[in-house]
Design an enzyme around this catalytic site. Structure first.
Site, PDB file in Angstrom:
ATOM      1  N   ASP A  92       0.841  -1.198   0.000  1.00 55.95           N
ATOM      2  CA  ASP A  92       0.000   0.000   0.000  1.00 55.95           C
ATOM      3  C   ASP A  92       0.873   1.245   0.000  1.00 55.95           C
ATOM      4  O   ASP A  92       1.530   1.557   0.984  1.00 55.95           O
ATOM      5  CB  ASP A  92      -0.894   0.015   1.242  1.00 55.95           C
ATOM      6  CG  ASP A  92      -1.835   1.205   1.250  1.00 55.95           C
ATOM      7  OD1 ASP A  92      -2.986   1.059   0.777  1.00 55.95           O
ATOM      8  OD2 ASP A  92      -1.432   2.290   1.707  1.00 55.95           O
ATOM      9  N   TYR A 149       3.227   9.744  -0.683  1.00 55.01           N
ATOM     10  CA  TYR A 149       4.324   9.167   0.111  1.00 55.01           C
ATOM     11  C   TYR A 149       5.689   9.360  -0.555  1.00 55.01           C
ATOM     12  O   TYR A 149       6.718   9.090   0.057  1.00 55.01           O
ATOM     13  CB  TYR A 149       4.101   7.673   0.377  1.00 55.01           C
ATOM     14  CG  TYR A 149       2.811   7.305   1.078  1.00 55.01           C
ATOM     15  CD1 TYR A 149       2.011   8.278   1.683  1.00 55.01           C
ATOM     16  CD2 TYR A 149       2.392   5.984   1.149  1.00 55.01           C
ATOM     17  CE1 TYR A 149       0.821   7.934   2.308  1.00 55.01           C
ATOM     18  CE2 TYR A 149       1.205   5.636   1.785  1.00 55.01           C
ATOM     19  CZ  TYR A 149       0.421   6.619   2.352  1.00 55.01           C
ATOM     20  OH  TYR A 149      -0.754   6.266   2.967  1.00 55.01           O
ATOM     21  N   LYS A 207      -2.586   5.762  -4.474  1.00 51.35           N
ATOM     22  CA  LYS A 207      -3.688   6.697  -4.198  1.00 51.35           C
ATOM     23  C   LYS A 207      -3.507   8.028  -4.915  1.00 51.35           C
ATOM     24  O   LYS A 207      -2.377   8.490  -5.105  1.00 51.35           O
ATOM     25  CB  LYS A 207      -3.776   6.962  -2.678  1.00 51.35           C
ATOM     26  CG  LYS A 207      -3.697   5.708  -1.830  1.00 51.35           C
ATOM     27  CD  LYS A 207      -3.959   5.960  -0.356  1.00 51.35           C
ATOM     28  CE  LYS A 207      -3.611   4.720   0.462  1.00 51.35           C
ATOM     29  NZ  LYS A 207      -2.187   4.599   0.786  1.00 51.35           N
ATOM     30  N   HIS A 265      -7.415   9.575  -2.132  1.00 54.36           N
ATOM     31  CA  HIS A 265      -6.759   9.544  -0.813  1.00 54.36           C
ATOM     32  C   HIS A 265      -7.593  10.225   0.288  1.00 54.36           C
ATOM     33  O   HIS A 265      -7.688   9.729   1.401  1.00 54.36           O
ATOM     34  CB  HIS A 265      -5.381  10.217  -0.931  1.00 54.36           C
ATOM     35  CG  HIS A 265      -4.388   9.771   0.079  1.00 54.36           C
ATOM     36  ND1 HIS A 265      -3.050   9.636  -0.205  1.00 54.36           N
ATOM     37  CD2 HIS A 265      -4.516   9.424   1.387  1.00 54.36           C
ATOM     38  CE1 HIS A 265      -2.408   9.229   0.882  1.00 54.36           C
ATOM     39  NE2 HIS A 265      -3.276   9.100   1.859  1.00 54.36           N
TER      40      HIS A 265
HETATM   41  P1  NAD Z   1       0.505   1.841  11.892  1.00 49.96           P
HETATM   42  O1  NAD Z   1      -0.648   1.776  12.820  1.00 49.96           O
HETATM   43  O2  NAD Z   1       0.747   0.733  10.938  1.00 49.96           O
HETATM   44  O3  NAD Z   1       1.747   2.095  12.816  1.00 49.96           O
HETATM   45  C1  NAD Z   1       3.042   2.042  12.334  1.00 49.96           C
HETATM   46  C2  NAD Z   1       3.988   2.223  13.516  1.00 49.96           C
HETATM   47  O4  NAD Z   1       3.704   1.258  14.520  1.00 49.96           O
HETATM   48  C3  NAD Z   1       5.428   1.966  13.103  1.00 49.96           C
HETATM   49  O5  NAD Z   1       6.020   3.148  12.618  1.00 49.96           O
HETATM   50  C4  NAD Z   1       6.050   1.496  14.404  1.00 49.96           C
HETATM   51  O6  NAD Z   1       6.385   2.608  15.176  1.00 49.96           O
HETATM   52  C5  NAD Z   1       4.907   0.774  15.065  1.00 49.96           C
HETATM   53  N1  NAD Z   1       4.964  -0.686  14.859  1.00 49.96           N
HETATM   54  C6  NAD Z   1       4.847  -1.385  13.695  1.00 49.96           C
HETATM   55  N2  NAD Z   1       4.931  -2.705  13.909  1.00 49.96           N
HETATM   56  C7  NAD Z   1       5.114  -2.860  15.236  1.00 49.96           C
HETATM   57  C8  NAD Z   1       5.268  -3.996  16.071  1.00 49.96           C
HETATM   58  N3  NAD Z   1       5.236  -5.226  15.585  1.00 49.96           N
HETATM   59  N4  NAD Z   1       5.422  -3.769  17.406  1.00 49.96           N
HETATM   60  C9  NAD Z   1       5.428  -2.534  17.916  1.00 49.96           C
HETATM   61  N5  NAD Z   1       5.282  -1.419  17.172  1.00 49.96           N
HETATM   62  C10 NAD Z   1       5.126  -1.588  15.845  1.00 49.96           C
HETATM   63  O7  NAD Z   1       0.390   3.243  11.125  1.00 49.96           O
HETATM   64  P2  NAD Z   1       0.542   3.740   9.619  1.00 49.96           P
HETATM   65  O8  NAD Z   1       1.848   3.396   9.042  1.00 49.96           O
HETATM   66  O9  NAD Z   1       0.175   5.173   9.622  1.00 49.96           O
HETATM   67  O10 NAD Z   1      -0.625   2.955   8.862  1.00 49.96           O
HETATM   68  C11 NAD Z   1      -0.378   1.789   8.100  1.00 49.96           C
HETATM   69  C12 NAD Z   1      -0.469   2.082   6.624  1.00 49.96           C
HETATM   70  O11 NAD Z   1      -1.744   2.646   6.314  1.00 49.96           O
HETATM   71  C13 NAD Z   1       0.513   3.156   6.138  1.00 49.96           C
HETATM   72  O12 NAD Z   1       1.819   2.710   6.039  1.00 49.96           O
HETATM   73  C14 NAD Z   1      -0.129   3.556   4.838  1.00 49.96           C
HETATM   74  O13 NAD Z   1       0.152   2.592   3.834  1.00 49.96           O
HETATM   75  C15 NAD Z   1      -1.598   3.542   5.222  1.00 49.96           C
HETATM   76  N6  NAD Z   1      -2.088   4.876   5.637  1.00 49.96           N
HETATM   77  C16 NAD Z   1      -3.059   5.469   4.906  1.00 49.96           C
HETATM   78  C17 NAD Z   1      -3.549   6.699   5.259  1.00 49.96           C
HETATM   79  C18 NAD Z   1      -4.633   7.314   4.445  1.00 49.96           C
HETATM   80  O14 NAD Z   1      -4.905   8.506   4.636  1.00 49.96           O
HETATM   81  N7  NAD Z   1      -5.276   6.594   3.560  1.00 49.96           N
HETATM   82  C19 NAD Z   1      -3.047   7.376   6.394  1.00 49.96           C
HETATM   83  C20 NAD Z   1      -2.058   6.757   7.140  1.00 49.96           C
HETATM   84  C21 NAD Z   1      -1.592   5.513   6.763  1.00 49.96           C
END
Ligand code: NAD
Length: 279
Positions: free
Chosen positions: A47, A52, A77, A110
């Site tokens: 994704d 990004y 997106k 997005h």
């Molecule tokens: P997430 O909830 O996946 O959190 C990521 C963070 O959690 C990492 O940076 C790390 O600090 C921690 N983490 C990850 N694995 C872990 C583990 N096993 N143990 C402990 N901590 C851990 O947040 P995200 O990255 O914002 O969301 C996931 C994905 O969703 C993004 O990478 C992106 O592809 C998508 N996204 C989309 C939008 C949108 O507006 N559509 C917004 C934000 C994210």
């Protein structure tokens, strides 16, 4: 052996792997390396997004992986500055160019950005992109309920999926019910709470983790999967990339799922509110 990730039906022709790898805030210069790690770990769903600025790196990792295109599921997106019809078509073509792909499996608007007033036009452009085959499935992200209902009403086409902020502290029950009425899959962004809260230290989560010999992150991801939600956790740490995928094999009891359901909070939102987000 990498975990077996279940597929959910997305379009008649294309299912979506329920657990994928998200690359928000992955710096462009490391995107290739971490995406390659995710693919090697067994992820087949990626994704990314124009915003990004890492589509090139993701595309290079895909090309180098040797994985057959039909075995991969790639989402990108449309950014908020390209909601006008022609701009949206051009933006999708530019994303494909950066990814080095002939099509993406899923293309999302997005953010609705209601104040900009072009969310219906953007949706019409995605319908055209699907018709011409540049994208296999189309959906939206961050559409408040009124705007979601408006695009369906205006076009007669419901998004295949809606990607929204969703985690145990912010469970989006009202939108999930709307999705069910329209046959829209729910996809969670920020599934682990983006590290913005104490979610992974919450005793309800850590207690279940201990009972299963699993990590708190795995428990939260297993909760998403148990609810039929598509989830795309992000990590750039190799061990966590592997750990998060292995959550696909963790099955929670109904009582454990119910205990995490109890964690929903009225003020649990961690990111921007789609109703008031500006471009
Ligand atoms: P997430 O909830 O996946 O959190 C990521 C963070 O959690 C990492 O940076 C790390 O600090 C921690 N983490 C990850 N694995 C872990 C583990 N096993 N143990 C402990 N901590 C851990 O947040 P995200 O990255 O914002 O969301 C996931 C994905 O969703 C993004 O990478 C992106 O592809 C998508 N996204 C989309 C939008 C949108 O507006 N559509 C917004 C934000 C994210």
């Amino acid at each position: 052996m990498p975990a077996t990730v279940p597929d959910l039906p997305l379009t008649p022709a294309r299912p979506i792997p329920q657990l994928g790898y998200g690359v928000f805030k992955v710096e462009p210069e490391v995107a290739e390396e971490v995406t390659a790690q995710a693919l090697a770990a067994g992820y087949r769903h990626l994704d990314t997004a124009t915003a990004y600025r890492n589509e090139e790196g993701v595309g290079r990792a895909i090309a180098a992986s040797g994985i057959a295109r039909e075995d991969l599921f790639v989402t990108t997106k449309l950014w908020n500055d390209a909601h006008a019809f022609d701009d949206a078509i051009a933006a999708c073509e530019a994303s494909l160019e950066r990814l080095g792909l002939e099509y993406v499996d899923l293309y999302l608007v997005h953010w609705a950005v209601p104040s900009q007033g072009q969310y219906v036009e953007a949706w019409k452009a995605l319908i055209a992109l699907q018709e011409c085959g540049l994208v296999r499935a189309i959906g939206v992200s961050n559409y408040p309920r009124p705007q979601l209902e408006e695009i369906i009403e205006a076009t007669g086409v419901a998004p295949a999926i809606h990607q929204i902020e969703l985690h145990p502290y912010f469970q989006q029950r009202e939108l999930r019910e709307v999705h069910e009425q329209h046959g829209i899959l729910t996809e969670a962004w920020g599934p682990l709470g983006q590290g913005k809260s104490d979610l992974l230290e919450n005793p309800a989560v850590t207690g279940i983790a201990e009972a299963h010999g699993a990590s708190p992150a795995q428990v939260v991801l297993a909760w998403h999967l148990a609810h039929g939600i598509v989830t795309i956790p992000k990590s750039v740490t190799p061990s966590r990339i592997v750990e998060n995928l292995a959550a696909a094999e963790l099955e929670l009891t109904a009582a454990e799922v119910a205990a995490i359901d109890e964690l929903d909070r009225p003020d649990g939102r961690g990111g921007a509110d789609p109703a008031t987000k500006t471009a």
